[in-house]
Design an enzyme around this catalytic site. Structure first.
Site, short mmCIF file in Angstrom:
data_model
loop_
_atom_site.label_atom_id
_atom_site.label_comp_id
_atom_site.label_asym_id
_atom_site.label_seq_id
_atom_site.Cartn_x
_atom_site.Cartn_y
_atom_site.Cartn_z
N LEU A 83 1.07 11.96 3.66
CA LEU A 83 1.42 11.11 4.82
C LEU A 83 2.42 11.88 5.68
O LEU A 83 3.62 11.61 5.66
CB LEU A 83 1.99 9.78 4.36
N HIS A 84 1.87 12.83 6.44
CA HIS A 84 2.74 13.71 7.23
C HIS A 84 3.66 12.93 8.17
O HIS A 84 4.89 12.98 8.08
CB HIS A 84 1.89 14.64 8.10
N ASP A 85 3.03 12.26 9.14
CA ASP A 85 3.80 11.74 10.27
C ASP A 85 4.76 10.59 9.93
O ASP A 85 5.84 10.49 10.55
CB ASP A 85 2.84 11.32 11.40
#
Ligand code: BDR
Ligand code: CA
Length: 313
Positions: free
Chosen positions: A242-244
């Site tokens: 879940l990068h962002d």
């Protein structure tokens, strides 16, 4: 403390969508002034559409959504349908948005907001290529000193790259824009792949989203179901990174993260290493620090926070 005023600049993207939801679910810490969209994961008409779908999912049609730049400053657009699907938001079956785009260009909204809000109050949170932000800084250099901070997802040091062996997607797509942002003198915090590849949606974490039993919980679980097949196949990892959402999480709970204040330069000349974030993590040069480059995350703390906050929507 009053909530921090932010503009999220985004190219949704399933992980962008979760980041927007986390920000909307956190009014104590975050006041979302607007969403500005940019071409990235998918072309601009789709990112502008997807941002509105996410606002409607959260019941927040009051958030203005602006369309911004259609292509990088100097290069053709590179997209990532191989990760995010044809629409950029593949996975859940969500209705087409009915809320209109806000009138005007995203770059004008960024400039006008920074010029009208008190100095040092607004934080920009870019979650995609930095084209809108660099264009705003080029057109209105005065906004650099009005900004409180830029907290962005992009780059990598230890993890090196995800779109090429040397570069992370957001920086790779528009390296000239990234060079302008990192050279702007604005305080910057970088959330690189080194952090986001530790924020994996394992099965129990995704089950927790689904167990919320709400439209938001179900949509987030279905988005990560879709998004994770790419990372499982490519990296053999336990789930989707879940990068962002790490960006709003950094604003809400800074102590979930650790990092170093270092120099970061962007490679723009070499085709082989285009978009590489040359991060002086070991401080082997005397180049002046220009960014807080995060290196680690308390992943359990992050997912607890995220699940608690999504439960509010
Ligand atoms: C970044 O690229 C996009 O695919 C994601 O939305 C994230 O912003 C990760 O490299
Ligand atoms: Ca993104």
């Amino acid at each position: 403390m009053s909530p921090r005023k932010i503009i999220i600049d985004t190219d949704p993207g399933q992980d962008d969508a979760v980041a927007i939801l986390l920000a909307l679910a956190s009014p104590e810490e975050i006041e979302l002034l607007g969403l500005t969209t940019v071409a990235g994961n998918v072309p601009l008409p789709l990112t502008a559409r997807n941002a509105r779908i996410v606002c409607e999912l959260a019941g927040r049609t009051d958030i203005p959504v602006f369309a911004g730049c259609e292509r990088p400053l100097k290069r053709p657009l590179v997209t990532a349908e191989h990760v995010h699907g044809k629409t950029g938001l593949d996975g859940p079956d969500l209705p087409e948005p009915t809320m209109p785009l806000a009138p005007g260009h995203a770059v004008d909204f960024i400039i006008d907001t920074l010029r009208t809000q008190p100095e040092g109050e607004v934080t920009l949170c870019p979650l995609g290529p930095l084209t809108n932000i660099a264009t705003a800084l080029l057109r209105a250099p005065d906004i650099a000193e009005k900004l409180r901070e830029i907290v962005l997802m992009g780059g990598a040091y230890f993890e090196v790259g995800n779109i090429t062996p040397a570069a992370e997607f957001n920086i790779y797509v528009d390296p000239e824009a990234a060079e302008i942002v990192f050279g702007s003198g604005v305080p910057i915090t970088v959330v690189p792949l080194d952090v986001t590849h530790k924020a994996l949606v394992t099965k129990p974490r995704n089950d927790a989203f689904r167990a919320l039993g709400t439209p938001v919980g179900t949509a987030v679980a279905e988005m990560t179901d879709f998004f994770e097949r790419f990372d499982r196949e490519k990296y053999g990892s336990d789930g989707a990174p879940l990068h962002d959402p790490c960006v709003p999480a950094r604003l809400i709970r800074p102590n979930l993260f650790t990092g170093r204040h270092i120099n970061v330069e962007i490679e723009t000349k070499s085709e082989l290493t285009r978009g590489m974030t040359v991060a002086d993590w070991w401080r082997v040069t005397d180049r002046a620090p220009n960014a807080i480059f995060l290196g680690d995350i308390d992943a359990d703390g992050f997912f607890t926070l995220l699940t608690e906050r999504l439960a509010r929507l």
